[in-house]
Write a protein that holds these residues in place. Structure first.
Motif, PDB file in Angstrom:
ATOM      1  N   TYR A 133     -21.728  76.145  20.581  1.00  0.00           N
ATOM      2  CA  TYR A 133     -21.734  75.294  19.400  1.00  0.00           C
ATOM      3  C   TYR A 133     -22.712  74.138  19.565  1.00  0.00           C
ATOM      4  CZ  TYR A 133     -17.319  77.646  18.347  1.00  0.00           C
ATOM      5  OH  TYR A 133     -16.356  78.583  18.086  1.00  0.00           O
ATOM      6  N   CYS A 134     -23.374  73.830  18.481  1.00  0.00           N
ATOM      7  CA  CYS A 134     -24.230  72.657  18.392  1.00  0.00           C
ATOM      8  C   CYS A 134     -23.430  71.552  17.703  1.00  0.00           C
ATOM      9  CB  CYS A 134     -25.459  73.038  17.570  1.00  0.00           C
ATOM     10  SG  CYS A 134     -26.585  71.719  17.204  1.00  0.00           S
ATOM     11  N   ALA A 135     -23.569  70.323  18.194  1.00  0.00           N
ATOM     12  CA  ALA A 135     -22.831  69.204  17.622  1.00  0.00           C
ATOM     13  C   ALA A 135     -23.734  67.978  17.530  1.00  0.00           C
ATOM     14  CB  ALA A 135     -21.608  68.887  18.472  1.00  0.00           C
ATOM     15  N   ALA A 136     -23.467  67.148  16.533  1.00  0.00           N
ATOM     16  CA  ALA A 136     -24.249  65.923  16.346  1.00  0.00           C
ATOM     17  C   ALA A 136     -23.346  64.832  15.795  1.00  0.00           C
ATOM     18  CB  ALA A 136     -25.416  66.170  15.392  1.00  0.00           C
ATOM     19  N   GLY A 137     -23.882  63.626  15.765  1.00  0.00           N
ATOM     20  CA  GLY A 137     -23.111  62.511  15.222  1.00  0.00           C
ATOM     21  C   GLY A 137     -22.097  61.975  16.194  1.00  0.00           C
ATOM     22  N   GLY A 138     -22.457  61.959  17.466  1.00  0.00           N
ATOM     23  CA  GLY A 138     -21.571  61.432  18.484  1.00  0.00           C
ATOM     24  C   GLY A 138     -22.340  61.265  19.776  1.00  0.00           C
ATOM     25  N   SER A 139     -21.611  61.110  20.871  1.00  0.00           N
ATOM     26  CA  SER A 139     -22.249  60.986  22.169  1.00  0.00           C
ATOM     27  C   SER A 139     -21.250  61.335  23.259  1.00  0.00           C
ATOM     28  CB  SER A 139     -22.770  59.551  22.387  1.00  0.00           C
ATOM     29  OG  SER A 139     -21.692  58.635  22.392  1.00  0.00           O
ATOM     30  N   GLY A 140     -21.763  61.575  24.419  1.00  0.00           N
ATOM     31  CA  GLY A 140     -20.897  61.846  25.553  1.00  0.00           C
ATOM     32  C   GLY A 140     -20.531  63.306  25.686  1.00  0.00           C
ATOM     33  N   VAL A 141     -19.535  63.565  26.518  1.00  0.00           N
ATOM     34  CA  VAL A 141     -19.187  64.934  26.887  1.00  0.00           C
ATOM     35  C   VAL A 141     -17.917  65.453  26.230  1.00  0.00           C
ATOM     36  CG1 VAL A 141     -20.377  64.651  29.090  1.00  0.00           C
ATOM     37  CG2 VAL A 141     -17.903  64.243  28.950  1.00  0.00           C
ATOM     38  N   SER A 142     -17.233  64.619  25.481  1.00  0.00           N
ATOM     39  CA  SER A 142     -16.019  65.076  24.826  1.00  0.00           C
ATOM     40  C   SER A 142     -16.330  65.615  23.441  1.00  0.00           C
ATOM     41  CB  SER A 142     -15.005  63.947  24.703  1.00  0.00           C
ATOM     42  OG  SER A 142     -13.914  64.351  23.893  1.00  0.00           O
ATOM     43  N   PRO A 143     -15.856  66.820  23.123  1.00  0.00           N
ATOM     44  CA  PRO A 143     -16.088  67.341  21.772  1.00  0.00           C
ATOM     45  C   PRO A 143     -15.445  66.474  20.696  1.00  0.00           C
ATOM     46  CG  PRO A 143     -14.535  68.732  22.965  1.00  0.00           C
ATOM     47  CD  PRO A 143     -15.103  67.785  23.955  1.00  0.00           C
ATOM     48  N   ASN A 144     -14.436  65.718  21.057  1.00  0.00           N
ATOM     49  CA  ASN A 144     -13.771  64.857  20.077  1.00  0.00           C
ATOM     50  C   ASN A 144     -14.686  63.745  19.570  1.00  0.00           C
ATOM     51  OD1 ASN A 144     -11.376  66.303  20.389  1.00  0.00           O
ATOM     52  ND2 ASN A 144     -10.722  65.015  22.094  1.00  0.00           N
ATOM     53  N   ASN A 145     -15.769  63.501  20.285  1.00  0.00           N
ATOM     54  CA  ASN A 145     -16.677  62.416  19.915  1.00  0.00           C
ATOM     55  C   ASN A 145     -17.642  62.783  18.806  1.00  0.00           C
ATOM     56  OD1 ASN A 145     -15.501  61.011  22.000  1.00  0.00           O
ATOM     57  ND2 ASN A 145     -17.219  61.247  23.411  1.00  0.00           N
ATOM     58  N   TYR A 146     -17.756  64.047  18.456  1.00  0.00           N
ATOM     59  CA  TYR A 146     -18.806  64.505  17.563  1.00  0.00           C
ATOM     60  C   TYR A 146     -18.279  64.810  16.175  1.00  0.00           C
ATOM     61  CZ  TYR A 146     -21.808  64.615  21.606  1.00  0.00           C
ATOM     62  OH  TYR A 146     -22.536  64.247  22.706  1.00  0.00           O
ATOM     63  N   ALA A 147     -19.050  64.372  15.174  1.00  0.00           N
ATOM     64  CA  ALA A 147     -18.611  64.489  13.785  1.00  0.00           C
ATOM     65  C   ALA A 147     -19.053  65.786  13.120  1.00  0.00           C
ATOM     66  CB  ALA A 147     -19.144  63.308  12.976  1.00  0.00           C
ATOM     67  N   TYR A 148     -20.207  66.288  13.539  1.00  0.00           N
ATOM     68  CA  TYR A 148     -20.796  67.447  12.855  1.00  0.00           C
ATOM     69  C   TYR A 148     -20.913  68.626  13.816  1.00  0.00           C
ATOM     70  CZ  TYR A 148     -22.152  63.589   9.845  1.00  0.00           C
ATOM     71  OH  TYR A 148     -22.137  62.467   9.055  1.00  0.00           O
ATOM     72  N   TRP A 149     -20.539  69.807  13.311  1.00  0.00           N
ATOM     73  CA  TRP A 149     -20.507  71.012  14.131  1.00  0.00           C
ATOM     74  C   TRP A 149     -21.095  72.182  13.365  1.00  0.00           C
ATOM     75  CZ3 TRP A 149     -18.797  71.295  19.157  1.00  0.00           C
ATOM     76  CH2 TRP A 149     -18.150  70.178  19.659  1.00  0.00           C
ATOM     77  N   GLY A 150     -21.762  73.075  14.115  1.00  0.00           N
ATOM     78  CA  GLY A 150     -22.141  74.349  13.552  1.00  0.00           C
ATOM     79  C   GLY A 150     -21.005  75.345  13.668  1.00  0.00           C
ATOM     80  N   GLN A 151     -21.261  76.563  13.215  1.00  0.00           N
ATOM     81  CA  GLN A 151     -20.221  77.591  13.210  1.00  0.00           C
ATOM     82  C   GLN A 151     -20.168  78.367  14.524  1.00  0.00           C
ATOM     83  OE1 GLN A 151     -23.237  78.076  12.116  1.00  0.00           O
ATOM     84  NE2 GLN A 151     -23.756  80.064  13.001  1.00  0.00           N
ATOM     85  N   GLY A 152     -21.167  78.175  15.364  1.00  0.00           N
ATOM     86  CA  GLY A 152     -21.175  78.812  16.671  1.00  0.00           C
ATOM     87  C   GLY A 152     -21.977  80.097  16.700  1.00  0.00           C
ATOM     88  N   THR A 153     -22.468  80.430  17.872  1.00  0.00           N
ATOM     89  CA  THR A 153     -23.147  81.702  18.101  1.00  0.00           C
ATOM     90  C   THR A 153     -22.614  82.276  19.403  1.00  0.00           C
ATOM     91  OG1 THR A 153     -25.309  82.801  18.230  1.00  0.00           O
ATOM     92  CG2 THR A 153     -25.138  80.659  19.294  1.00  0.00           C
ATOM     93  N   GLN A 154     -22.390  83.582  19.404  1.00  0.00           N
ATOM     94  CA  GLN A 154     -21.721  84.220  20.523  1.00  0.00           C
ATOM     95  C   GLN A 154     -22.723  84.666  21.587  1.00  0.00           C
ATOM     96  OE1 GLN A 154     -19.522  87.974  19.753  1.00  0.00           O
ATOM     97  NE2 GLN A 154     -17.744  86.821  20.481  1.00  0.00           N
ATOM     98  N   VAL A 155     -22.403  84.350  22.827  1.00  0.00           N
ATOM     99  CA  VAL A 155     -23.195  84.791  23.974  1.00  0.00           C
ATOM    100  C   VAL A 155     -22.282  85.591  24.893  1.00  0.00           C
ATOM    101  CG1 VAL A 155     -24.451  84.055  26.034  1.00  0.00           C
ATOM    102  CG2 VAL A 155     -24.782  82.839  23.864  1.00  0.00           C
ATOM    103  N   ALA A 156     -22.700  86.803  25.205  1.00  0.00           N
ATOM    104  CA  ALA A 156     -21.929  87.651  26.113  1.00  0.00           C
ATOM    105  C   ALA A 156     -22.853  88.117  27.226  1.00  0.00           C
ATOM    106  CB  ALA A 156     -21.329  88.834  25.370  1.00  0.00           C
ATOM    107  N   VAL A 157     -22.435  87.911  28.463  1.00  0.00           N
ATOM    108  CA  VAL A 157     -23.243  88.261  29.621  1.00  0.00           C
ATOM    109  C   VAL A 157     -22.486  89.305  30.433  1.00  0.00           C
ATOM    110  CG1 VAL A 157     -24.497  87.421  31.626  1.00  0.00           C
ATOM    111  CG2 VAL A 157     -24.153  85.916  29.640  1.00  0.00           C
ATOM    112  N   SER A 158     -23.064  90.476  30.563  1.00  0.00           N
ATOM    113  CA  SER A 158     -22.423  91.537  31.328  1.00  0.00           C
ATOM    114  C   SER A 158     -22.917  91.526  32.770  1.00  0.00           C
ATOM    115  CB  SER A 158     -22.696  92.890  30.686  1.00  0.00           C
ATOM    116  OG  SER A 158     -24.084  93.167  30.716  1.00  0.00           O
ATOM    117  N   SER A 159     -22.043  91.969  33.661  1.00  0.00           N
ATOM    118  CA  SER A 159     -22.400  91.958  35.094  1.00  0.00           C
ATOM    119  C   SER A 159     -23.098  93.242  35.493  1.00  0.00           C
ATOM    120  CB  SER A 159     -21.138  91.766  35.924  1.00  0.00           C
ATOM    121  OG  SER A 159     -20.210  92.779  35.624  1.00  0.00           O
TER     122      SER A 159
END
Length: 120
Positions: free
Chosen positions: A94-120
């Motif tokens: 997820y991409c986030a903006a309108g905040g700072s730091g490492v806590s997701p609770n700090n950010y106001a704006y979020w995208g819908q997400g993109t899935q990453v899958a890594v196979s071994s």
């Protein structure tokens, strides 16, 4: 109000690379800190990387040296280059903006997400 859209996810093998993109609309990103977070199934959302409006960058220890965040303000975009991917990197990113730091609770704006899958 800022709208964020992530893209670039996919299914790859361990050791491969991916570049995620975060495209903003509604307002310019120039004055915003932007962060990437990820959430694996059954786990909490966790910080990955952030780039401030002045391009100060920080990374989670788990991705340091493998992931690289950058921004192109003229395109209103932020990127996450992911190299040497590992199965444990599998998550929704997820991409986030309108905040700072490492806590997701700090950010106001979020995208819908993109899935990453890594196979071994």
């Amino acid at each position: 109000q800022v709208q964020l859209v992530e893209s670039g996810g996919g299914l790859v093998q361990a050791g491969d690379s991916l570049r995620l993109s975060c495209t903003a609309s509604g307002r310019t990103l120039n004055s915003y800190n932007v962060a990437w977070f990820r959430q694996a199934p059954g786990k909490e959302r966790e910080f990955v990387a952030t780039i401030s409006w002045s391009e100060i960058i920080s990374y989670a220890d788990s991705v340091k040296g493998r992931f690289f965040i950058s921004r192109v303000n003229a395109k209103n975009m932020v990127y996450l280059q992911m190299n040497s991917l590992k199965p444990e990197d599998t998550a929704d990113y997820y991409c986030a903006a309108g905040g700072s730091g490492v806590s997701p609770n700090n950010y106001a704006y979020w995208g819908q997400g993109t899935q990453v899958a890594v196979s071994s």
